[in-house]
Each structure stands twice: as structure tokens, then as C-alpha cells.
Write a protein that holds these residues in place. Structure first.
Motif, PDB file in Angstrom:
ATOM      1  N   ASP A 125       0.845  -1.182   0.000  1.00 55.84           N
ATOM      2  CA  ASP A 125       0.000   0.000   0.000  1.00 55.84           C
ATOM      3  C   ASP A 125       0.892   1.248   0.000  1.00 55.84           C
ATOM      4  O   ASP A 125       1.753   1.396   0.870  1.00 55.84           O
ATOM      5  N   PRO A 126       0.730   2.165  -0.961  1.00 58.19           N
ATOM      6  CA  PRO A 126       1.579   3.362  -1.006  1.00 58.19           C
ATOM      7  C   PRO A 126       1.579   4.165   0.284  1.00 58.19           C
ATOM      8  O   PRO A 126       2.587   4.782   0.639  1.00 58.19           O
ATOM      9  N   GLN A 127       0.450   4.185   0.999  1.00 57.72           N
ATOM     10  CA  GLN A 127       0.399   4.914   2.260  1.00 57.72           C
ATOM     11  C   GLN A 127       1.341   4.299   3.289  1.00 57.72           C
ATOM     12  O   GLN A 127       2.002   5.008   4.045  1.00 57.72           O
ATOM     13  N   VAL A 128       1.404   2.977   3.299  1.00 55.82           N
ATOM     14  CA  VAL A 128       2.306   2.280   4.218  1.00 55.82           C
ATOM     15  C   VAL A 128       3.756   2.596   3.847  1.00 55.82           C
ATOM     16  O   VAL A 128       4.602   2.858   4.713  1.00 55.82           O
ATOM     17  N   MET A 129       4.035   2.569   2.553  1.00 58.41           N
ATOM     18  CA  MET A 129       5.382   2.906   2.100  1.00 58.41           C
ATOM     19  C   MET A 129       5.746   4.326   2.486  1.00 58.41           C
ATOM     20  O   MET A 129       6.871   4.605   2.924  1.00 58.41           O
ATOM     21  N   LEU A 130       4.799   5.261   2.341  1.00 59.94           N
ATOM     22  CA  LEU A 130       5.042   6.652   2.694  1.00 59.94           C
ATOM     23  C   LEU A 130       5.366   6.782   4.182  1.00 59.94           C
ATOM     24  O   LEU A 130       6.298   7.489   4.569  1.00 59.94           O
ATOM     25  N   ALA A 131       4.613   6.086   5.028  1.00 60.01           N
ATOM     26  CA  ALA A 131       4.832   6.166   6.469  1.00 60.01           C
ATOM     27  C   ALA A 131       6.150   5.520   6.882  1.00 60.01           C
ATOM     28  O   ALA A 131       6.822   5.998   7.797  1.00 60.01           O
ATOM     29  N   TRP A 150      -4.578  10.297   4.537  1.00 60.40           N
ATOM     30  CA  TRP A 150      -3.225  10.409   4.002  1.00 60.40           C
ATOM     31  C   TRP A 150      -2.324  11.343   4.799  1.00 60.40           C
ATOM     32  O   TRP A 150      -1.116  11.126   4.868  1.00 60.40           O
ATOM     33  N   ILE A 151      -2.881  12.396   5.399  1.00 61.43           N
ATOM     34  CA  ILE A 151      -2.047  13.382   6.084  1.00 61.43           C
ATOM     35  C   ILE A 151      -1.246  12.766   7.223  1.00 61.43           C
ATOM     36  O   ILE A 151      -0.091  13.131   7.472  1.00 61.43           O
ATOM     37  N   TRP A 152      -1.838  11.799   7.939  1.00 61.85           N
ATOM     38  CA  TRP A 152      -1.129  11.170   9.058  1.00 61.85           C
ATOM     39  C   TRP A 152       0.028  10.308   8.561  1.00 61.85           C
ATOM     40  O   TRP A 152       1.102  10.292   9.157  1.00 61.85           O
ATOM     41  N   TYR A 153      -0.197   9.615   7.461  1.00 68.25           N
ATOM     42  CA  TYR A 153       0.889   8.822   6.869  1.00 68.25           C
ATOM     43  C   TYR A 153       2.022   9.740   6.408  1.00 68.25           C
ATOM     44  O   TYR A 153       3.206   9.410   6.551  1.00 68.25           O
ATOM     45  N   LEU A 154       1.643  10.898   5.852  1.00 69.38           N
ATOM     46  CA  LEU A 154       2.656  11.824   5.354  1.00 69.38           C
ATOM     47  C   LEU A 154       3.493  12.404   6.507  1.00 69.38           C
ATOM     48  O   LEU A 154       4.720  12.494   6.410  1.00 69.38           O
ATOM     49  N   LEU A 155       2.836  12.778   7.601  1.00 67.55           N
ATOM     50  CA  LEU A 155       3.563  13.341   8.746  1.00 67.55           C
ATOM     51  C   LEU A 155       4.475  12.306   9.398  1.00 67.55           C
ATOM     52  O   LEU A 155       5.612  12.613   9.773  1.00 67.55           O
ATOM     53  N   ILE A 156       3.971  11.085   9.522  1.00 61.14           N
ATOM     54  CA  ILE A 156       4.815  10.014  10.074  1.00 61.14           C
ATOM     55  C   ILE A 156       6.009   9.770   9.160  1.00 61.14           C
ATOM     56  O   ILE A 156       7.146   9.585   9.615  1.00 61.14           O
ATOM     57  N   GLY A 157       5.763   9.790   7.852  1.00 59.31           N
ATOM     58  CA  GLY A 157       6.850   9.595   6.892  1.00 59.31           C
ATOM     59  C   GLY A 157       7.918  10.673   6.996  1.00 59.31           C
ATOM     60  O   GLY A 157       9.108  10.390   6.845  1.00 59.31           O
ATOM     61  N   PHE A 207      17.389  22.783  14.327  1.00 57.72           N
ATOM     62  CA  PHE A 207      17.728  22.086  13.088  1.00 57.72           C
ATOM     63  C   PHE A 207      16.689  21.023  12.761  1.00 57.72           C
ATOM     64  O   PHE A 207      16.208  20.941  11.619  1.00 57.72           O
ATOM     65  N   MET A 208      16.313  20.212  13.733  1.00 63.64           N
ATOM     66  CA  MET A 208      15.380  19.119  13.464  1.00 63.64           C
ATOM     67  C   MET A 208      13.968  19.635  13.171  1.00 63.64           C
ATOM     68  O   MET A 208      13.256  19.066  12.340  1.00 63.64           O
ATOM     69  N   VAL A 209      13.550  20.709  13.847  1.00 58.43           N
ATOM     70  CA  VAL A 209      12.224  21.281  13.571  1.00 58.43           C
ATOM     71  C   VAL A 209      12.165  21.835  12.148  1.00 58.43           C
ATOM     72  O   VAL A 209      11.223  21.570  11.396  1.00 58.43           O
ATOM     73  N   LEU A 210      13.175  22.614  11.771  1.00 60.64           N
ATOM     74  CA  LEU A 210      13.214  23.152  10.409  1.00 60.64           C
ATOM     75  C   LEU A 210      13.314  22.031   9.379  1.00 60.64           C
ATOM     76  O   LEU A 210      12.706  22.101   8.298  1.00 60.64           O
ATOM     77  N   ASN A 211      14.055  21.000   9.705  1.00 61.23           N
ATOM     78  CA  ASN A 211      14.214  19.856   8.809  1.00 61.23           C
ATOM     79  C   ASN A 211      12.879  19.133   8.615  1.00 61.23           C
ATOM     80  O   ASN A 211      12.518  18.759   7.490  1.00 61.23           O
ATOM     81  N   PHE A 212      12.151  18.943   9.705  1.00 64.45           N
ATOM     82  CA  PHE A 212      10.837  18.284   9.625  1.00 64.45           C
ATOM     83  C   PHE A 212       9.869  19.112   8.773  1.00 64.45           C
ATOM     84  O   PHE A 212       9.157  18.565   7.913  1.00 64.45           O
ATOM     85  N   ILE A 213       9.844  20.414   9.004  1.00 59.36           N
ATOM     86  CA  ILE A 213       8.954  21.280   8.222  1.00 59.36           C
ATOM     87  C   ILE A 213       9.318  21.237   6.747  1.00 59.36           C
ATOM     88  O   ILE A 213       8.445  21.147   5.867  1.00 59.36           O
ATOM     89  N   SER A 214      10.614  21.284   6.461  1.00 61.18           N
ATOM     90  CA  SER A 214      11.070  21.252   5.066  1.00 61.18           C
ATOM     91  C   SER A 214      10.672  19.960   4.382  1.00 61.18           C
ATOM     92  O   SER A 214      10.150  19.974   3.254  1.00 61.18           O
ATOM     93  N   LYS A 215      10.923  18.844   5.046  1.00 63.57           N
ATOM     94  CA  LYS A 215      10.581  17.544   4.470  1.00 63.57           C
ATOM     95  C   LYS A 215       9.078  17.433   4.234  1.00 63.57           C
ATOM     96  O   LYS A 215       8.640  16.912   3.193  1.00 63.57           O
ATOM     97  N   THR A 216       8.283  17.922   5.165  1.00 65.65           N
ATOM     98  CA  THR A 216       6.830  17.854   5.023  1.00 65.65           C
ATOM     99  C   THR A 216       6.348  18.685   3.844  1.00 65.65           C
ATOM    100  O   THR A 216       5.475  18.251   3.072  1.00 65.65           O
ATOM    101  N   ILE A 217       6.906  19.873   3.682  1.00 65.96           N
ATOM    102  CA  ILE A 217       6.514  20.739   2.554  1.00 65.96           C
ATOM    103  C   ILE A 217       6.831  20.056   1.222  1.00 65.96           C
ATOM    104  O   ILE A 217       6.006  20.059   0.299  1.00 65.96           O
TER     105      ILE A 217
END
Length: 254
Positions: free
Chosen positions: A71-77, A100-107, A188-198
Motif C-alpha cells: 500500500d503506497p500509504q504504508v510505504m510513505l509512512a 493520508w495526512i497522518w501517513y505523510l507526517l509520520i513519513g 535544526f530538526m524542527v526546520l528539517n521536519f517542516i522542510s521535508k513535510t513541505i
């Protein structure tokens, strides 16, 4: 006949040996080492983590091929990959990914799980880690210098460019320099998380726009995913065996 030998010209053997000993660099000063001082416990731990990340990345190559068949959602997470985000967007377009948003944030969290190690390397060794990577080839050296200039101009904003999908070591340079320039690990980690999510949201939107054709391709891929994963394992082991054999032959010739 007078002896013109000056006893002061005679250098004791022990003094000569001491001079040679002082001239020889310590093992940690040899080229290819990231540190600029005698390493301590923190240096060994950081280097060990970097080695583990390399092995983990190699193990993930065939695993990602297998995950893509799930499942792509599982892969994303589980990976936070671009393909997972785009595939999940395609499923959402046809109404098959309601959460999908929860899978994306976990990913996003999973994708940045080891980035603190490179920040730590920058904090411990400055740009020493970049010097080690730059020794791979002249091209790598030029690319690292190029990205380093960009990073110096952009500052912390450069973290948002770490995930640009171009063949340059942007993430490595940005993460190492974040630690080297004194940025706190929490920031660093907060900015990194935001960047990856965007960026993941961008790939999700791309998959959403394409929609059903991507879903069809994924369905076809699922049929051969296991065989592709097995093939990648064989390729990796063959590559390692070939490199080892080549190194042994060079050692015998030397």
C-alpha cells in the motif's frame, strides 16, 4: 695529522630517533580522517553512527522495491519517500486514501531520523566530514564547494533546499554546516521536519494531479515487486563481491 672532527657535529642516535618520532603524524592526523584533534568517545560514536547509516541505506535498496509493491500509504509512512508521497496523492485523487495526512507526517519523521548524526558531525568536526567526502573524486570536491557557497549565502533557509531532487550533495552539506555554524539541534530538526513535510506535500499534489494513471502503474508493479527486490539483493551482493575481489588483486600486485 690533526683531527678536525668537531664533537658538536655528532648527533646522538637517541636524539635522531626522537626527532623522527616527532615528525611522524599520529594515526588520527592521516588524510581521510574527519577530525582535527585526537578523537574521543563522542567522535567514535558519531563515526560509528555514520557507518551504520551507510549499511542501513544499502539494506534499504531492495526493501524499498518491495515496499513499493505494498500500500503506497504504508510505504510513505515507513520511508517518507517521494514515490510514496506521489503514489498516495494518486490514491487520494480516486478516493482511496482518506487519512493520508497522518501517513505523510509520520513519513516525514521517519525520513529525518538519522539527519541529526550529520548535524553532530558538523558540530564535532566542522567541515571535516565534507573534506572526507570530497576526496572521492574531483567532481565531488567541486560539487561540495559549490553547495557550500550556496549554504553560506542562504543560512538556515538552506535547509528548505536540502530536498531538491538534483544530483548534488545538498542535504549532506546543509546538515553538516548547520552543526558546524552553531545551530542548535532542536532548531535544526524542527526546520528539517517542516522542510521535508513541505516537499512531501508537493509530491503528493503532483500525484493527486496525475491521479488514476499512477494507480494503474502501481497495480502492475505490485505483480513483480518481489522479483525486483530479489534481483536488487543479487546485484548488491555481486557488486560487493566484485569490489572486494578487485581490492584483493590490487593488494597482491602491490
Amino acid at each position: 695529522m690533526a683531527d678536525n672532527h668537531d664533537p658538536h657535529d655528532e648527533i646522538p642516535a637517541e636524539a635522531s630517533a626522537d626527532a623522527n618520532t616527532e615528525a611522524e603524524p599520529e594515526w588520527w592526523e592521516e588524510p581521510g580522517m574527519p577530525w582535527n584533534k585526537k578523537p574521543g568517545r563522542a567522535d567514535y560514536w558519531c563515526l560509528g553512527w555514520i557507518g551504520f547509516i551507510g549499511l542501513f541505506g544499502m539494506a534499504m535498496i531492495p526493501l524499498r522495491a518491495w515496499l513499493l509493491g505494498l500500500d503506497p500509504q504504508v510505504m510513505l509512512a515507513l520511508t517518507g519517500s517521494r514515490i510514496g508521497a506521489a503514489s498516495t496523492g494518486a490514491l487520494a485523487a480516486v478516493g482511496e486514501a482518506p487519512n493520508w495526512i497522518w501517513y505523510l507526517l509520520i513519513g516525514s519523521l521517519v525520513a529525518i531520523k538519522f539527519d541529526w548524526v550529520y548535524w553532530w558531525a558538523g558540530k564535532l568536526w566542522g567541515r571535516g566530514m565534507l573534506d572526507v567526502y570530497a576526496e572521492q573524486s574531483p567532481r565531488t570536491h567541486r560539487n561540495i564547494q559549490r553547495v557550500e557557497r550556496w549554504t553560506a549565502k542562504l543560512g538556515w533557509v538552506g535547509i528548505f533546499l536540502a530536498y531538491v531532487p538534483i544530483p548534488l550533495p545538498i542535504a549532506l552539506v546543509v546538515f553538516v554546516m548547520s552543526g558546524a555554524t552553531g545551530m542548535g539541534v532542536r532548531k535544526f530538526m524542527v526546520l528539517n521536519f517542516i522542510s521535508k513535510t513541505i516537499w512531501s506535500l508537493g509530491y503528493f499534489a503532483l500525484g493527486y494531479a496525475i491521479g488514476e494513471p499512477v494507480v494503474f502503474v502501481l497495480e502492475q508493479y505490485q505483480r513483480v515487486a518481489n522479483w525486483i527486490a530479489i534481483g536488487l539483493v543479487v546485484v548488491i551482493f555481486a557488486s560487493v563481491f566484485f569490489k572486494q575481489s578487485k581490492s584483493e588483486k590490487k593488494a597482491e600486485q602491490a
